[in-house]
Design a protein around this motif. Structure first.
Motif, mmCIF file in Angstrom:
data_model
loop_
_atom_site.group_PDB
_atom_site.id
_atom_site.type_symbol
_atom_site.label_atom_id
_atom_site.label_comp_id
_atom_site.label_asym_id
_atom_site.label_seq_id
_atom_site.Cartn_x
_atom_site.Cartn_y
_atom_site.Cartn_z
ATOM 1 N N ASN A 56 -8.828 -5.118 2.366
ATOM 2 C CA ASN A 56 -7.699 -6.000 2.659
ATOM 3 C C ASN A 56 -6.498 -5.209 3.188
ATOM 4 N N ILE A 57 -6.224 -4.056 2.620
ATOM 5 C CA ILE A 57 -5.099 -3.232 3.067
ATOM 6 C C ILE A 57 -5.356 -2.692 4.472
ATOM 7 N N VAL A 58 -6.557 -2.219 4.730
ATOM 8 C CA VAL A 58 -6.896 -1.684 6.055
ATOM 9 C C VAL A 58 -6.769 -2.765 7.121
ATOM 10 N N ALA A 59 -7.131 -3.988 6.794
ATOM 11 C CA ALA A 59 -7.091 -5.095 7.755
ATOM 12 C C ALA A 59 -5.715 -5.745 7.871
ATOM 13 N N SER A 60 -4.756 -5.328 7.058
ATOM 14 C CA SER A 60 -3.484 -6.046 6.980
ATOM 15 C C SER A 60 -2.441 -5.747 8.056
ATOM 16 N N PRO A 61 -2.443 -4.613 8.760
ATOM 17 C CA PRO A 61 -1.352 -4.383 9.722
ATOM 18 C C PRO A 61 -1.265 -5.481 10.781
ATOM 19 N N HIS A 62 -0.052 -5.969 10.975
ATOM 20 C CA HIS A 62 0.171 -6.956 12.028
ATOM 21 C C HIS A 62 1.593 -6.820 12.561
ATOM 22 N N PRO A 66 8.517 -6.904 18.550
ATOM 23 C CA PRO A 66 8.363 -5.628 19.245
ATOM 24 C C PRO A 66 8.865 -4.458 18.393
ATOM 25 N N ALA A 67 8.023 -3.461 18.235
ATOM 26 C CA ALA A 67 8.316 -2.251 17.447
ATOM 27 C C ALA A 67 8.539 -2.549 15.964
ATOM 28 N N THR A 68 8.073 -3.680 15.482
ATOM 29 C CA THR A 68 8.180 -4.038 14.067
ATOM 30 C C THR A 68 6.801 -4.453 13.570
ATOM 31 N N TRP A 69 6.228 -3.612 12.722
ATOM 32 C CA TRP A 69 4.899 -3.853 12.174
ATOM 33 C C TRP A 69 4.982 -3.876 10.659
ATOM 34 N N GLU A 70 3.997 -4.510 10.057
ATOM 35 C CA GLU A 70 3.971 -4.663 8.604
ATOM 36 C C GLU A 70 2.539 -4.471 8.126
ATOM 37 N N PHE A 71 2.395 -3.911 6.921
ATOM 38 C CA PHE A 71 1.080 -3.854 6.294
ATOM 39 C C PHE A 71 1.252 -3.980 4.791
ATOM 40 N N GLY A 72 0.182 -4.300 4.120
ATOM 41 C CA GLY A 72 0.176 -4.444 2.666
ATOM 42 C C GLY A 72 -0.979 -5.337 2.281
ATOM 43 N N GLY A 73 -1.197 -5.479 1.041
ATOM 44 C CA GLY A 73 -2.300 -6.321 0.602
ATOM 45 C C GLY A 73 -1.887 -7.764 0.429
ATOM 46 N N THR A 74 -2.765 -8.649 0.764
ATOM 47 C CA THR A 74 -2.497 -10.077 0.566
ATOM 48 C C THR A 74 -3.226 -10.625 -0.657
ATOM 49 N N LEU A 75 -4.017 -9.790 -1.296
ATOM 50 C CA LEU A 75 -4.701 -10.240 -2.513
ATOM 51 C C LEU A 75 -3.685 -10.321 -3.652
ATOM 52 N N PRO A 76 -3.886 -11.263 -4.561
ATOM 53 C CA PRO A 76 -2.880 -11.482 -5.610
ATOM 54 C C PRO A 76 -2.658 -10.278 -6.529
ATOM 55 N N TYR A 77 -3.628 -9.391 -6.662
ATOM 56 C CA TYR A 77 -3.472 -8.281 -7.596
ATOM 57 C C TYR A 77 -3.018 -6.985 -6.924
ATOM 58 N N THR A 78 -2.806 -6.980 -5.631
ATOM 59 C CA THR A 78 -2.389 -5.750 -4.948
ATOM 60 C C THR A 78 -1.028 -5.279 -5.444
ATOM 61 N N ARG A 79 -0.064 -6.177 -5.531
ATOM 62 C CA ARG A 79 1.272 -5.797 -6.000
ATOM 63 C C ARG A 79 1.209 -5.264 -7.426
ATOM 64 N N ARG A 80 0.435 -5.926 -8.248
ATOM 65 C CA ARG A 80 0.326 -5.468 -9.641
ATOM 66 C C ARG A 80 -0.275 -4.068 -9.710
ATOM 67 N N HIS A 85 -0.752 0.176 -12.122
ATOM 68 C CA HIS A 85 -2.003 0.893 -12.403
ATOM 69 C C HIS A 85 -1.693 2.243 -13.033
ATOM 70 N N ALA A 86 -2.436 2.605 -14.071
ATOM 71 C CA ALA A 86 -2.129 3.818 -14.836
ATOM 72 C C ALA A 86 -2.227 5.100 -14.008
ATOM 73 N N THR A 87 -3.235 5.240 -13.180
ATOM 74 C CA THR A 87 -3.419 6.505 -12.464
ATOM 75 C C THR A 87 -3.218 6.416 -10.961
ATOM 76 N N HIS A 88 -3.296 5.236 -10.375
ATOM 77 C CA HIS A 88 -3.183 5.104 -8.921
ATOM 78 C C HIS A 88 -1.932 4.352 -8.460
ATOM 79 N N LYS A 89 -0.969 4.123 -9.351
ATOM 80 C CA LYS A 89 0.178 3.318 -8.934
ATOM 81 C C LYS A 89 0.977 4.040 -7.850
ATOM 82 N N GLY A 90 1.603 3.246 -6.986
ATOM 83 C CA GLY A 90 2.403 3.796 -5.900
ATOM 84 C C GLY A 90 1.602 4.211 -4.690
ATOM 85 N N PHE A 91 0.377 3.724 -4.553
ATOM 86 C CA PHE A 91 -0.468 4.168 -3.435
ATOM 87 C C PHE A 91 0.065 3.731 -2.083
ATOM 88 N N ILE A 92 0.687 2.561 -1.985
ATOM 89 C CA ILE A 92 1.273 2.119 -0.714
ATOM 90 C C ILE A 92 2.572 2.887 -0.461
#
Length: 114
Positions: A56-62, A66-80, A85-92
């Motif tokens: 979902n993250i890989v497919a999210s850039p849109h 002009p010159a303004t792009w966004e990416f991130g997860g659209t799944l409900p648990y991505t933000r959480r 997450h105990a060991t992987h938080k802050g990955f974005i």
């Protein structure tokens, strides 16, 4: 009555307009490249259960503008996962932080060449 005439003003304005359009196109390409790079790195750093969040993250850039792009997860648990997450938080945030200087330098280099 006073008449003022400036020869060549149209040519100068046209050059500014063309340079601006070219710079905007270049900035859009650089921004897209770095947005996709950050999304790929964020996906690689994301926690994995089923792999859905990474895909979902890989497919999210849109492109927003002009010159303004966004990416991130659209799944409900991505933000959480990003913040809790105990060991992987802050990955974005980490992928954005790690690429900020490279993006700035690429943008400076490309736009000043225009």
């Amino acid at each position: 009555m006073l008449n003022v005439r400036i020869d060549g003003l149209d040519a100068v304005m046209k050059r500014f307009t063309l340079a601006g359009i070219k710079a905007q196109g270049t900035a859009d390409k650089v921004t897209e490249t770095y947005t996709r790079k950050m999304a790929n790195e964020a996906a690689a750093l994301a926690p994995v259960d089923s792999g859905d969040m990474r895909a979902n993250i890989v497919a999210s850039p849109h492109r927003l503008a002009p010159a303004t792009w966004e990416f991130g997860g659209t799944l409900p648990y991505t933000r959480r996962q990003e913040y809790e997450h105990a060991t992987h938080k802050g990955f974005i945030r980490k992928s954005v932080w790690d690429n900020r200087e490279g993006y700035r330098e690429a943008m400076r280099r490309e736009v000043t060449d225009v």
